[in-house]
Design a protein around this motif. Structure first.
Motif, PDB file in Angstrom:
ATOM      1  N   ALA A   1       6.572 -19.308   9.249  1.00 45.00           N
ATOM      2  CA  ALA A   1       5.354 -18.586   9.640  1.00 45.00           C
ATOM      3  C   ALA A   1       5.188 -17.359   8.747  1.00 45.00           C
ATOM      4  O   ALA A   1       4.074 -17.059   8.276  1.00 45.00           O
ATOM      5  N   GLY A   2       6.291 -16.661   8.516  1.00 44.98           N
ATOM      6  CA  GLY A   2       6.234 -15.483   7.645  1.00 44.98           C
ATOM      7  C   GLY A   2       5.791 -15.846   6.239  1.00 44.98           C
ATOM      8  O   GLY A   2       4.971 -15.156   5.632  1.00 44.98           O
ATOM      9  N   LEU A   3       6.319 -16.959   5.744  1.00 49.79           N
ATOM     10  CA  LEU A   3       5.927 -17.416   4.395  1.00 49.79           C
ATOM     11  C   LEU A   3       4.425 -17.745   4.369  1.00 49.79           C
ATOM     12  O   LEU A   3       3.712 -17.382   3.417  1.00 49.79           O
ATOM     13  N   ALA A   4       3.965 -18.408   5.438  1.00 52.85           N
ATOM     14  CA  ALA A   4       2.533 -18.730   5.515  1.00 52.85           C
ATOM     15  C   ALA A   4       1.696 -17.449   5.488  1.00 52.85           C
ATOM     16  O   ALA A   4       0.643 -17.391   4.832  1.00 52.85           O
ATOM     17  N   GLY A   5       2.170 -16.433   6.186  1.00 58.26           N
ATOM     18  CA  GLY A   5       1.442 -15.163   6.217  1.00 58.26           C
ATOM     19  C   GLY A   5       1.409 -14.483   4.863  1.00 58.26           C
ATOM     20  O   GLY A   5       0.359 -14.000   4.411  1.00 58.26           O
ATOM     21  N   VAL A   6       2.562 -14.453   4.197  1.00 58.04           N
ATOM     22  CA  VAL A   6       2.662 -13.794   2.889  1.00 58.04           C
ATOM     23  C   VAL A   6       1.768 -14.497   1.861  1.00 58.04           C
ATOM     24  O   VAL A   6       1.088 -13.851   1.052  1.00 58.04           O
ATOM     25  N   VAL A   7       1.757 -15.819   1.900  1.00 62.61           N
ATOM     26  CA  VAL A   7       0.917 -16.584   0.968  1.00 62.61           C
ATOM     27  C   VAL A   7      -0.548 -16.539   1.420  1.00 62.61           C
ATOM     28  O   VAL A   7      -1.467 -16.427   0.606  1.00 62.61           O
ATOM     29  N   GLY A   8      -0.728 -16.572   2.743  1.00 65.56           N
ATOM     30  CA  GLY A   8      -2.084 -16.617   3.302  1.00 65.56           C
ATOM     31  C   GLY A   8      -2.916 -15.397   2.973  1.00 65.56           C
ATOM     32  O   GLY A   8      -4.126 -15.513   2.723  1.00 65.56           O
ATOM     33  N   ILE A   9      -2.297 -14.221   2.959  1.00 64.84           N
ATOM     34  CA  ILE A   9      -3.087 -13.021   2.621  1.00 64.84           C
ATOM     35  C   ILE A   9      -3.600 -13.120   1.193  1.00 64.84           C
ATOM     36  O   ILE A   9      -4.686 -12.633   0.876  1.00 64.84           O
ATOM     37  N   GLY A  10      -2.832 -13.769   0.345  1.00 68.10           N
ATOM     38  CA  GLY A  10      -3.287 -13.980  -1.034  1.00 68.10           C
ATOM     39  C   GLY A  10      -4.476 -14.922  -1.081  1.00 68.10           C
ATOM     40  O   GLY A  10      -5.355 -14.781  -1.920  1.00 68.10           O
ATOM     41  N   ARG A  11      -4.510 -15.877  -0.167  1.00 68.18           N
ATOM     42  CA  ARG A  11      -5.640 -16.819  -0.129  1.00 68.18           C
ATOM     43  C   ARG A  11      -6.909 -16.109   0.353  1.00 68.18           C
ATOM     44  O   ARG A  11      -8.005 -16.337  -0.166  1.00 68.18           O
ATOM     45  N   LEU A  12      -6.752 -15.222   1.363  1.00 71.14           N
ATOM     46  CA  LEU A  12      -7.924 -14.549   1.926  1.00 71.14           C
ATOM     47  C   LEU A  12      -8.329 -13.308   1.145  1.00 71.14           C
ATOM     48  O   LEU A  12      -9.442 -12.816   1.286  1.00 71.14           O
TER      49      LEU A  12
ATOM     50  N   ALA B   1      10.673  -7.723   2.905  1.00 70.35           N
ATOM     51  CA  ALA B   1      10.596  -7.039   4.206  1.00 70.35           C
ATOM     52  C   ALA B   1       9.799  -7.884   5.199  1.00 70.35           C
ATOM     53  O   ALA B   1      10.171  -7.996   6.380  1.00 70.35           O
ATOM     54  N   ALA B   2       8.719  -8.493   4.715  1.00 77.23           N
ATOM     55  CA  ALA B   2       7.868  -9.306   5.599  1.00 77.23           C
ATOM     56  C   ALA B   2       8.647 -10.501   6.141  1.00 77.23           C
ATOM     57  O   ALA B   2       8.607 -10.798   7.341  1.00 77.23           O
ATOM     58  N   LEU B   3       9.382 -11.171   5.245  1.00 78.45           N
ATOM     59  CA  LEU B   3      10.131 -12.354   5.673  1.00 78.45           C
ATOM     60  C   LEU B   3      11.290 -11.969   6.599  1.00 78.45           C
ATOM     61  O   LEU B   3      11.554 -12.657   7.597  1.00 78.45           O
ATOM     62  N   LEU B   4      11.948 -10.852   6.275  1.00 82.53           N
ATOM     63  CA  LEU B   4      13.046 -10.392   7.137  1.00 82.53           C
ATOM     64  C   LEU B   4      12.530 -10.018   8.520  1.00 82.53           C
ATOM     65  O   LEU B   4      13.147 -10.339   9.537  1.00 82.53           O
ATOM     66  N   ALA B   5      11.374  -9.354   8.527  1.00 90.28           N
ATOM     67  CA  ALA B   5      10.797  -8.933   9.814  1.00 90.28           C
ATOM     68  C   ALA B   5      10.459 -10.159  10.658  1.00 90.28           C
ATOM     69  O   ALA B   5      10.767 -10.211  11.859  1.00 90.28           O
TER      70      ALA B   5
ATOM     71  N   ALA C   1       0.839  -1.211   0.000  1.00 92.20           N
ATOM     72  CA  ALA C   1       0.000   0.000   0.000  1.00 92.20           C
ATOM     73  C   ALA C   1       0.871   1.258   0.000  1.00 92.20           C
ATOM     74  O   ALA C   1       0.467   2.295  -0.529  1.00 92.20           O
ATOM     75  N   GLY C   2       2.061   1.137   0.583  1.00 93.72           N
ATOM     76  CA  GLY C   2       2.984   2.279   0.608  1.00 93.72           C
ATOM     77  C   GLY C   2       3.815   2.397  -0.654  1.00 93.72           C
ATOM     78  O   GLY C   2       4.765   3.180  -0.706  1.00 93.72           O
ATOM     79  N   HIS C   3       3.465   1.601  -1.672  1.00 91.45           N
ATOM     80  CA  HIS C   3       4.084   1.668  -3.003  1.00 91.45           C
ATOM     81  C   HIS C   3       5.569   1.324  -3.021  1.00 91.45           C
ATOM     82  O   HIS C   3       6.327   1.831  -3.849  1.00 91.45           O
ATOM     83  N   LEU C   4       5.999   0.467  -2.082  1.00 93.11           N
ATOM     84  CA  LEU C   4       7.361  -0.054  -2.157  1.00 93.11           C
ATOM     85  C   LEU C   4       7.403  -1.029  -3.341  1.00 93.11           C
ATOM     86  O   LEU C   4       6.522  -1.874  -3.469  1.00 93.11           O
ATOM     87  N   PRO C   5       8.407  -0.913  -4.210  1.00 93.31           N
ATOM     88  CA  PRO C   5       8.416  -1.788  -5.395  1.00 93.31           C
ATOM     89  C   PRO C   5       8.460  -3.268  -5.004  1.00 93.31           C
ATOM     90  O   PRO C   5       9.106  -3.634  -4.014  1.00 93.31           O
ATOM     91  N   GLN C   6       7.782  -4.084  -5.802  1.00 90.62           N
ATOM     92  CA  GLN C   6       7.801  -5.534  -5.565  1.00 90.62           C
ATOM     93  C   GLN C   6       9.152  -6.088  -6.010  1.00 90.62           C
ATOM     94  O   GLN C   6       9.758  -5.562  -6.922  1.00 90.62           O
ATOM     95  N   PRO C   7       9.715  -7.106  -5.415  1.00 87.98           N
ATOM     96  CA  PRO C   7       9.106  -7.897  -4.337  1.00 87.98           C
ATOM     97  C   PRO C   7       9.530  -7.464  -2.946  1.00 87.98           C
ATOM     98  O   PRO C   7       9.464  -8.259  -2.012  1.00 87.98           O
ATOM     99  N   TRP C   8       9.969  -6.200  -2.793  1.00 89.45           N
ATOM    100  CA  TRP C   8      10.526  -5.770  -1.504  1.00 89.45           C
ATOM    101  C   TRP C   8       9.548  -5.880  -0.340  1.00 89.45           C
ATOM    102  O   TRP C   8       9.959  -6.196   0.780  1.00 89.45           O
ATOM    103  N   PRO C   9       8.232  -5.634  -0.549  1.00 89.23           N
ATOM    104  CA  PRO C   9       7.326  -5.835   0.595  1.00 89.23           C
ATOM    105  C   PRO C   9       7.365  -7.267   1.131  1.00 89.23           C
ATOM    106  O   PRO C   9       7.314  -7.481   2.350  1.00 89.23           O
ATOM    107  N   ILE C  10       7.515  -8.226   0.216  1.00 84.12           N
ATOM    108  CA  ILE C  10       7.570  -9.627   0.655  1.00 84.12           C
ATOM    109  C   ILE C  10       8.895  -9.913   1.354  1.00 84.12           C
ATOM    110  O   ILE C  10       8.942 -10.576   2.394  1.00 84.12           O
TER     111      ILE C  10
END
Lengths: 352, 327
Positions: free
Chosen positions: B232-243, B108-112, B97-106
């Protein structure tokens, strides 16, 4: 060391004036602050079910904005969607003094002791959305809530009309123990029982949990090759199910409706993804509680005398715009436009 | 006086060998019993379409469960995995949503998520805080961060890759299932065929013995905590796509199912015993149970009770059939 240049009488008079100033000064300042409304002379505590819920977060934003407008300092005690955690939060709230408090209880009766403690201290307590205790058990200031039965009836009726009064219908419920969910189930059946050709094929709860909704609906789509309509106890669940239904390629077959009228759902109705929703106005309930508390604190409105025990926070049903073309729009529901666009504006400005 | 025959080891009777083998497969019998039960009582359960459905439904748990298997094998526990999944999903959506170029949001999510897992590991292995407590605190931190970033709102703008992996298909198979299968496969290969995998088992079976054998048990525990967080992070990143959205509580409710599935399959809570094949069986038991109950007509007020009773029965059956080995 010289004698101070002051007589005993002068000292006594000055001391008395200073004492009066110490006592009366803040009271005077408070009155002045109340008049200009900028320095937040009133202190109020709020608690709702949990800020993880979009509805509750919208309520908090509303209260903070209205608090700023009215000059009320807002302190928030998050219920965290957990009865025990909310109880601990309200226990902490009750240990302090407030001009008024407003609470949306997660469960009827779970907060009676701390709420009674605040009432005993003379603090007006306003119940929001869910009753704090069975009627008459505590003397709350007032109770501001939506009509869950009415909202469910409006949405269910819209769904039934859309499928011509017959077919297979699913109701996906919130938590079975939640009074709001019970009211919405009641409203659903109030309409459905009038249509003998409608079969309710599933009424499983998904506990307001979007992940559970996804799983439940994948199973329902597999089990039932034909589903005509589905009523969800809230919009978040309806939107989660829409995603699953769309992935299965059955979005044109099933007419969906939810409740709450949050902006994404209103937009989904305007976009044709949902057929209907009804506004359960988080904004009206929360600013209503704030205004009721404000009058209780500033005008000393008394419960049962100056303010009724129940105030309805109503909201419209949101349906797609009318396809009818006419030069007499006043003859059409919602002037043919529907409540959607206006509601979106009101929500953005913390009004409805 | 003994004869030469008395001294020679007696051959194990075939029925005993069969029984011993059967005990190892106790969870598999449980799974087959459930499949049989629901096949008899539901018209829609036994179909290819529903089998695919079950795989879709356990896929997120499988990704998360892979990491949990590593953690449990070292006799630790991670109560923050589901909250980390939610957090990772929120981070990916937040930066999209903050317009960070892909795939950096993903990324960032996994690093976090990985960073939070590392803190779990350091707290457990280096500071000696029980993993139960560290990860309990971490669950609050992850949950709080999700709430802070979303401000209670639902985020609908998602990374395109999340949507593809969560909802897309390739040759009729959901990407979600493929991601889950690959995660399980990598987990299995690491545990079975690498030195690190052996260290994981050794650390869980007997940390002191492992240390005496030269294993850096603290490093192993820190590493499994990071692995748990990353899956867990991977599940979250993929899971939002499922929901189709990222909510501040999206996957919080998966904690019990994720740990439950791993234990149900036969991985011990006390470390050193189990593995990915067991986790797969546990996932399928849970998936079949949840799916099956939706396929038969059950009083909705009884569904939770029935789920609990069947789960308890399955656990008791596993333990009795396995000769109380892991009880």
């Amino acid at each position: 060391m010289g004698k101070p240049d002051i007589s005993r009488r002068k000292f006594m008079i000055q001391s008395a004036l200073a004492s009066m100033g110490i006592v009366a000064g803040p009271a005077f300042l408070q009155t002045v602050r109340a008049a200009d409304g900028k320095n937040r002379p009133l202190k109020a505590a709020f608690s709702n079910a949990g800020l993880q819920a979009t509805w509750c977060a919208q309520g908090k934003d509303t209260v903070e904005q209205w608090g700023e407008w009215l000059g009320v300092e807002i302190h928030w005690y998050d219920g965290q969607l957990d009865v025990a955690k909310q109880r601990a939060a309200v226990d902490a709230m009750a240990a302090k003094d407030w001009d008024f408090v407003a609470i949306q209880s997660l469960s009827i009766g779970s907060l009676v002791e701390p709420v009674q403690k605040m009432i005993d201290k003379g603090i007006p307590v306003i119940a929001m959305d869910t009753m704090l205790a069975p009627w008459g058990k505590i003397k709350q200031h007032t109770f501001i809530a939506p009509d869950n039965v009415w909202m469910a009836e409006q949405v269910t009726q819209a769904l039934v009309d859309a499928i011509g009064g017959k077919g297979k219908v699913v109701m996906t419920q919130g938590s079975l123990g939640h009074t709001g969910a019970q009211g919405r189930a009641q409203g659903f059946y109030n309409v459905i029982k009038r249509y003998p050709d409608i079969e309710v094929i599933d009424e499983s709860p998904a506990d307001w949990d979007v992940a559970k909704v996804a799983q439940l609906w994948e199973n329902l789509l597999n089990r039932y090759k034909k589903i005509d309509a589905a009523f969800f106890h809230n919009d978040d669940m309806a939107l989660a199910a829409y995603h699953v239904i769309k992935n299965a390629g059955r979005e044109n077959e099933i007419v969906l409706g939810g409740i709450d009228g949050m902006p994404p759902a209103v937009q989904a109705v305007l976009d044709g993804k949902l057929h209907a929703t009804a506004r359960n106005s988080a904004a009206r309930i929360h600013w209503g509680a704030l205004v009721a508390g404000y009058y209780a604190a500033m005008q000393k409105e008394m419960p049962g005398k100056d303010i009724p025990e129940f105030i309805l926070a109503d909201g419209p049903a949101i349906l797609p715009p009318s396809k009818e073309k006419t030069d007499k729009p006043w003859l059409l529901k919602g002037y043919g436009i529907g409540a959607g666009p206006g509601l979106l504006w009101q929500e953005k400005h913390f009004l409805a | 006086m003994s004869t030469p025959n008395d001294d020679s080891p007696k051959p194990t009777p075939r029925w005993r060998a069969f029984l011993a083998k059967s005990r190892e497969f106790a969870p598999v019998w449980t799974l087959l019993a459930l499949i049989l039960f629901f096949s008899v009582y539901s018209d829609s359960f036994l179909s290819l379409e529903n089998a695919a459905n079950i795989l879709n439904q356990v896929a997120l748990l499988a990704i998360m469960g892979t990491g949990i298997t590593f953690v449990l094998l070292t006799a630790q526990i991670d109560l923050s995995v589901s909250y980390m999944a939610t957090f990772a999903g929120v981070v990916a959506a937040y930066y999209t949503a903050g317009h960070l170029p892909q795939p950096w949001p993903i990324v960032a999510a996994l690093l976090a998520a990985g960073a939070l897992g590392w803190i779990n590991g350091v707290g457990t292995a280096r500071l000696g805080i029980p993993s139960f407590m560290v990860t309990l605190a971490m669950s609050l931190i992850a949950s709080g961060l999700s709430l802070y970033l979303t401000r209670g709102r639902i985020l609908f703008e998602l990374p395109a890759l999340s949507e593809t992996l969560g909802s897309g298909r390739i040759f009729g198979v959901k990407w979600l299932v493929i991601v889950a299968a690959l995660t399980l496969l990598v987990g299995h290969l690491v545990l079975k065929y690498t030195r690190f995998g052996r260290y994981v088992y050794m650390t869980g079976a007997s940390p002191k013995a492992a240390e005496l054998a030269g294993v850096n048990t603290k490093g192993v525990i820190t590493a499994v905590m990071v692995i748990g967080a990353l899956t867990a992070g991977l599940a979250g990143v993929v899971g939002i796509g499922r929901l189709g959205s990222a909510t501040p509580t999206a996957f919080d409710g998966m904690l019990i199912d994720a740990i439950g599935a791993v234990v149900l399959g036969g991985t011990s809570l006390f470390g050193g015993v189990g593995g990915i094949p067991q986790t797969i069986v546990g996932l399928l038991i849970l998936g079949v149970l949840r799916n099956g109950l939706d396929q038969v007509s059950v009083d909705i007020y009884m569904k939770t009770l029935i789920t609990g009773i069947i789960l308890l029965a399955a656990l008791v059956f596993n333990i009795l059939f396995a000769g109380r080995k892991e009880a």
